[in-house]
Design a protein around this motif. Structure first.
Motif, PDB file in Angstrom:
ATOM      1  N   SER A 157      -4.226   3.671  -9.216  1.00 38.60           N
ATOM      2  CA  SER A 157      -2.955   4.024  -8.600  1.00 38.60           C
ATOM      3  C   SER A 157      -2.677   5.503  -8.827  1.00 38.60           C
ATOM      4  O   SER A 157      -2.864   6.000  -9.935  1.00 38.60           O
ATOM      5  N   LEU A 158      -2.230   6.172  -7.776  1.00 39.61           N
ATOM      6  CA  LEU A 158      -1.941   7.614  -7.872  1.00 39.61           C
ATOM      7  C   LEU A 158      -0.431   7.811  -7.782  1.00 39.61           C
ATOM      8  O   LEU A 158       0.196   7.279  -6.868  1.00 39.61           O
ATOM      9  N   ASN A 159       0.103   8.546  -8.720  1.00 35.18           N
ATOM     10  CA  ASN A 159       1.555   8.704  -8.768  1.00 35.18           C
ATOM     11  C   ASN A 159       1.981  10.048  -8.169  1.00 35.18           C
ATOM     12  O   ASN A 159       1.888  11.086  -8.829  1.00 35.18           O
ATOM     13  N   PRO A 160       2.474  10.055  -6.920  1.00 36.66           N
ATOM     14  CA  PRO A 160       2.850  11.330  -6.286  1.00 36.66           C
ATOM     15  C   PRO A 160       4.053  11.976  -6.965  1.00 36.66           C
ATOM     16  O   PRO A 160       4.319  13.158  -6.775  1.00 36.66           O
ATOM     17  N   ARG A 161       4.794  11.183  -7.745  1.00 33.74           N
ATOM     18  CA  ARG A 161       5.986  11.727  -8.409  1.00 33.74           C
ATOM     19  C   ARG A 161       5.722  12.152  -9.850  1.00 33.74           C
ATOM     20  O   ARG A 161       6.664  12.499 -10.574  1.00 33.74           O
ATOM     21  N   ALA A 162       4.450  12.092 -10.264  1.00 33.15           N
ATOM     22  CA  ALA A 162       4.127  12.436 -11.652  1.00 33.15           C
ATOM     23  C   ALA A 162       4.603  13.854 -11.953  1.00 33.15           C
ATOM     24  O   ALA A 162       4.625  14.717 -11.067  1.00 33.15           O
TER      25      ALA A 162
ATOM     26  N   PHE B 111       3.034  -3.597  -5.012  1.00 26.65           N
ATOM     27  CA  PHE B 111       2.820  -2.190  -5.383  1.00 26.65           C
ATOM     28  C   PHE B 111       3.584  -1.183  -4.536  1.00 26.65           C
ATOM     29  O   PHE B 111       3.772  -0.050  -4.944  1.00 26.65           O
ATOM     30  N   PHE B 112       3.999  -1.593  -3.331  1.00 27.96           N
ATOM     31  CA  PHE B 112       4.559  -0.561  -2.428  1.00 27.96           C
ATOM     32  C   PHE B 112       5.888  -0.924  -1.773  1.00 27.96           C
ATOM     33  O   PHE B 112       6.297  -0.276  -0.828  1.00 27.96           O
ATOM     34  N   ARG B 113       6.543  -1.995  -2.299  1.00 27.63           N
ATOM     35  CA  ARG B 113       7.804  -2.363  -1.635  1.00 27.63           C
ATOM     36  C   ARG B 113       9.019  -1.843  -2.392  1.00 27.63           C
ATOM     37  O   ARG B 113      10.099  -2.433  -2.384  1.00 27.63           O
ATOM     38  N   GLY B 114       8.838  -0.772  -3.112  1.00 26.78           N
ATOM     39  CA  GLY B 114       9.991  -0.149  -3.785  1.00 26.78           C
ATOM     40  C   GLY B 114      10.319  -0.752  -5.135  1.00 26.78           C
ATOM     41  O   GLY B 114      11.309  -0.380  -5.763  1.00 26.78           O
ATOM     42  N   GLY B 115       9.498  -1.695  -5.604  1.00 23.66           N
ATOM     43  CA  GLY B 115       9.733  -2.311  -6.916  1.00 23.66           C
ATOM     44  C   GLY B 115       9.312  -1.387  -8.044  1.00 23.66           C
ATOM     45  O   GLY B 115       8.859  -0.255  -7.792  1.00 23.66           O
TER      46      GLY B 115
ATOM     47  N   ASP C 119       6.736  -1.226  -9.837  1.00 24.52           N
ATOM     48  CA  ASP C 119       5.345  -0.768  -9.816  1.00 24.52           C
ATOM     49  C   ASP C 119       5.094   0.292  -8.746  1.00 24.52           C
ATOM     50  O   ASP C 119       4.012   0.861  -8.676  1.00 24.52           O
ATOM     51  N   ASP C 120       6.064   0.517  -7.879  1.00 25.46           N
ATOM     52  CA  ASP C 120       5.886   1.427  -6.751  1.00 25.46           C
ATOM     53  C   ASP C 120       6.355   2.832  -7.127  1.00 25.46           C
ATOM     54  O   ASP C 120       7.556   3.091  -7.219  1.00 25.46           O
ATOM     55  N   GLN C 121       5.387   3.729  -7.358  1.00 25.05           N
ATOM     56  CA  GLN C 121       5.754   5.119  -7.646  1.00 25.05           C
ATOM     57  C   GLN C 121       5.714   5.973  -6.377  1.00 25.05           C
ATOM     58  O   GLN C 121       6.152   7.105  -6.372  1.00 25.05           O
ATOM     59  N   ALA C 122       5.162   5.425  -5.295  1.00 29.90           N
ATOM     60  CA  ALA C 122       5.109   6.185  -4.043  1.00 29.90           C
ATOM     61  C   ALA C 122       6.477   6.145  -3.360  1.00 29.90           C
ATOM     62  O   ALA C 122       6.965   7.153  -2.858  1.00 29.90           O
ATOM     63  N   ARG C 123       7.082   4.974  -3.363  1.00 26.93           N
ATOM     64  CA  ARG C 123       8.417   4.739  -2.778  1.00 26.93           C
ATOM     65  C   ARG C 123       8.550   5.373  -1.394  1.00 26.93           C
ATOM     66  O   ARG C 123       9.502   6.118  -1.123  1.00 26.93           O
ATOM     67  N   ASN C 124       7.618   5.071  -0.549  1.00 27.48           N
ATOM     68  CA  ASN C 124       7.641   5.585   0.829  1.00 27.48           C
ATOM     69  C   ASN C 124       8.557   4.679   1.660  1.00 27.48           C
ATOM     70  O   ASN C 124       8.275   3.490   1.820  1.00 27.48           O
ATOM     71  N   PRO C 125       9.674   5.233   2.190  1.00 28.28           N
ATOM     72  CA  PRO C 125      10.673   4.384   2.853  1.00 28.28           C
ATOM     73  C   PRO C 125      10.106   3.616   4.051  1.00 28.28           C
ATOM     74  O   PRO C 125      10.484   2.460   4.276  1.00 28.28           O
ATOM     75  N   GLU C 126       9.183   4.237   4.752  1.00 22.56           N
ATOM     76  CA  GLU C 126       8.615   3.579   5.920  1.00 22.56           C
ATOM     77  C   GLU C 126       7.789   2.352   5.498  1.00 22.56           C
ATOM     78  O   GLU C 126       7.895   1.274   6.086  1.00 22.56           O
TER      79      GLU C 126
END
Lengths: 501, 305
Positions: free
Chosen positions: A271-276, A420-424, A426-433
């Motif tokens: 997993s890559l964290n864009p907000r790191a 991993f990607f629904r804003g929970g 575990d989701d560090q990407a948090r992409n609204p789309e």
């Protein structure tokens, strides 16, 4: 590291000496099994680990039964099911189902179980198993109506084995007894146990379904892998699992045993964290994340270190899961392209990142690090215990995390991509789309609509390179030559399917 | 003697408090256990467990809560097994006690006669062979020896069961592996004590008075040489407890060692904390007992401390 090497040497020695024929217990029709960890409890609603859940599934039955080969849902305690609308399902209950204590299962037991385990105060270990149920009520003499809180596409999955039916009288009297002396309606009953070390199961003669071929299961807890190999090779065991690929390869040469490699739901990922680093890390740039994807030769590592029935995956899910799209952007190993992308992102001299490993083996990440170094991406590998790593990831303290995920063994992308990607947490990407697409997919029972939305979400995840999808796992079991048995794709060994050749 | 006993008890009590504080803090230093406890569960499962078990509270609050329980004999519930820790300890300690005592007995049965022999025949072949055995036993980690035994006696020859703890056959390999781990230090001490005692005036006097060799060795020399072994055996008993973690894991003996290993792997904090405390208590109690016995045997010890 030193210890691992010693253990490997010892396993090699054990295997080299394992010339004796395993004495499988075909003669008395008992199957000797080893797990590496003691089940915490045999109460299926309070357990979170595979060995305990697998054992519980021998003792209990659900309302439905999923065919692991076709994915269809068939009858079990219920004779079938009917969707009344998107949030209501009705299931007629059989009248000839008996619990292991001899009592007959009634609709009251079903209502009691479903309403109890879905209540907040009950504290079921896995909430997605139960939290979707608003209420269960009786319709007519023998039919249960389940009302959902919102449309829940996984309802049938959960009703199959994930929601075992408990005897009301027994459970009401003392819930904690269920952990040590479970009473269910399953194909086996617990005949005796030494909690934490030995459990003996006997075939339940009044079982309503197909009777198992094997009469007795003797399950022992042997925490050390080498002890398991020794017991298997000396004939004390008929079946062990989760055998590492290198050991499995050597075991293949031992004449007394067979290696069975099953492709399972579990997948590995980075997993890559864009907000790191508050968004100041190079990972904030899409080019860098894509460069990391290009810099790993997944197929080479899979072939050399994972093997068996594993396959490289491209999306943030297991291809065996419903909603796992095949047509997403893929990244073939290309260090030159990775270097070029890094330069475009403003890092012509390369970058250095910390990668946390929460699930060994480390050798896989050592190999990945060596490949990435060719592209100018230097990795510092940091091993952390699973709990610590997950907490740190959820708190945004980790840039790169390598781990694996079993999706509870359920073949639906709701339990992988959405986790991993629904804003929970575990989701560090948090992409609204992505979140919007996944929300739509997870709250609909329209399969077409769901598939479309998952595909859209997975496409963005792949383009943005929030993940390095690695491969699905291959589960190696080593067993007596004359045993006919394999683990299902959901990572559950169903011993009632075992037969002797 | 009473002042000596009192001093020893106070020091031991302080040690227990210190050990409990250290163990509690160290265990919590490795992060929030909820995620580990959630196993294959999601972040939501972990958050719910964290709240349920109060992992978010300050460590001092948690320590206070734990200590109050411990004083009442309540170690809390195991996070992994969801049962009272005290019940788990009661279930698992008997196997460890049996294993530890049997291993100690085995170690003493080897160390005393071999130590006496080496001390008596200094520089002889027997002395060198004994010292070689001691060096090998010391150099071999218990898990290596355990696997070696399993290869020879279970895989190759199928004479002994590779795991479990039911019949006498199950005892042989774990007791030998653990016993050999504790033996070398005691053997060497026995040898050096024997050598020292044999050069003392009273032994020379006894010999000069015409007492036979065996009689001098068994009646006088051995008795005096055994005294320091009491302290060392107590300390080695603690070593055996630590060694039981490895040996019980290899031989799948459902004792406190295996429970410790399981709780470490599972992040089962209450069980780990209780086990560390109990192991420390046993160690301290054994050392105290050895000191008291030595104090009773030798007035110089009482005066010196």
């Amino acid at each position: 590291m030193q210890l691992t090497r010693t253990v490997k040497l010892v396993s090699a020695a054990l295997l080299a000496l394992g010339a004796h024929a395993a004495q499988a217990n075909k003669a008395d029709n008992s199957l000797n099994i080893a797990f590496d960890a003691a089940p915490a409890t045999l109460d299926a609603y309070k357990e979170s680990d595979r060995p305990g859940l697998a054992l519980a599934r021998m003792v209990f039955s659900g309302l439905l039964q999923k065919n692991q080969d076709t994915g269809e849902f068939g009858p079990a305690i219920a004779t079938g099911y009917k969707f009344v609308d998107d949030t209501t399902i009705e299931l007629p209950i059989r009248r000839d189902v008996k619990f292991h204590d001899g009592s007959v299962l009634t609709i009251d037991d079903v209502l009691y179980t479903l309403n109890l385990v879905s209540s907040e105060g009950f504290k079921a270990r896995f909430q997605n198993q139960v939290a979707w149920i608003a209420k269960a009520e009786k319709v007519g003499d023998d039919t249960v109506r389940i009302t959902m809180k919102t449309p829940y596409p996984l309802a049938l999955e959960m009703l199959s084995e994930n929601l075992p039916i408990y005897p009301r009288k027994y459970y009401e009297a003392n819930q904690s007894d269920m952990g040590a002396k479970p009473i269910g309606t399953g194909p086996y009953r617990l005949a005796e146990s030494q909690p934490g070390s030995r459990y003996v199961y006997e075939r339940f003669d009044d079982y309503f379904g197909n009777k198992p071929a094997v009469k007795k299961l003797v399950v022992r807890v042997l925490p050390d892998a080498n002890t398991q190999y020794a017991e298997l090779l000396s004939g004390g065991l008929d079946w062990i699992w989760r055998v590492p690929p290198d050991v499995a390869k050597r075991m293949e040469k031992t004449p007394s045993v067979t290696v069975k490699s099953s492709s399972i739901m579990r997948i590995s990922y980075i997993s890559l964290n864009p907000r790191a680093d508050d968004g100041k890390s190079p990972l904030a740039k899409q080019e860098v994340r894509q460069a990391i994807n290009y810099a790993i030769d997944r197929e080479a590592i899979r072939k050399a270190l994972v093997g068996g029935a594993s396959k490289v995956i491209n999306a943030a899910c297991n291809p065996a899961q419903f909603g796992c799209a095949a047509d997403v952007q893929t990244y073939k190993f290309d260090p030159a392209r990775a270097k070029q992308l890094l330069a475009e992102a403003g890092y012509p001299n390369g970058i250095t990142l910390d990668l946390v490993i929460s699930a060994p083996p480390r050798s896989i990440l050592d190999a990945a690090a060596a490949q990435m170094a060719q592209a100018g991406i230097k990795l510092n590998l940091v091993e952390q215990q699973y709990g610590t790593a997950m907490t740190n990831w959820r708190e945004g303290k980790i840039a790169l995390l390598s781990s694996n995920w079993g999706s509870y063994g359920i073949a639906d992308a709701a339990l992988s991509t959405s986790n991993f990607f629904r804003g929970g947490p575990d989701d560090q990407a948090r992409n609204p789309e992505v979140i919007k697409y996944l929300e739509a997919a997870d709250t609909s029972v329209d399969r077409e609509l769901r598939a479309k939305n998952y595909a859209a979400a997975q496409k963005i995840v792949a383009e943005q390179a929030y993940w390095v999808p690695l491969w699905n796992h291959s589960l190696n079991a080593v067993q007596a030559k004359d045993l006919n048995f394999s683990v299902d794709g959901d990572e559950f060994p169903r011993f009632y399917k075992a037969t002797w050749n | 003697m009473i002042a000596f006993l009192f001093r020893r008890l106070v020091v031991s009590a302080l040690l227990v408090v210190f050990v409990s504080l250290i163990s509690f803090s160290l265990v919590f230093a490795s992060g929030n256990p909820a995620a580990r406890l959630a196993g294959e569960g999601s972040a939501a499962d972990a958050a719910r467990l964290s709240q349920q078990h109060g992992f978010g509270d300050p460590i001092l609050v948690q320590y206070g809560r734990w200590l109050t329980g411990v004083v009442r004999g309540d170690f809390g519930d195991s996070l992994y097994f969801s049962r009272p820790v005290a019940e788990l300890l009661g279930q698992h300690f008997p196997a460890t006690a049996k294993l530890g005592l049997a291993a100690m007995l085995f170690a003493l049965l080897l160390a005393i006669p071999l130590g006496v022999l080496a001390g008596l025949k200094k520089g002889s072949l027997a002395d060198r062979a004994t010292m070689m055995l001691s060096a090998c036993a010391q150099a071999m980690p218990p898990f290596c020896l355990a696997f070696l035994l399993i290869i020879v006696f279970s895989v190759r020859n199928q004479w002994l069961p590779a795991s479990g703890f039911d019949t006498w056959k199950h005892y042989v390999m774990p007791v030998v592996a653990l016993g050999l781990f504790a033996m070398p230090a005691m053997l060497r001490l026995m040898k050096s004590e024997m050598e020292t005692v044999l050069t003392t005036d009273y032994i020379r006097t006894a010999r000069a008075m015409g007492l036979g060799g065996a009689s001098v060795v068994l009646k006088y020399a051995l008795r005096n040489a055994l005294r320091p072994l009491v302290s060392l055996a107590a300390a080695q008993m603690g070593t055996l407890l630590a060694g039981s973690v490895v040996i019980e894991t290899v031989f799948a003996i459902n004792g406190a060692g295996l429970l410790a290993w399981t709780s470490i792997l599972r992040g089962d904090f209450p069980t780990m904390q209780a086990l560390i405390l109990i192991f420390a208590l046993i160690y301290i109690a054994l050392t105290l007992l050895a000191d008291l016995i030595n104090g009773w045997l030798d007035p110089r010890v009482r005066a010196a401390t």
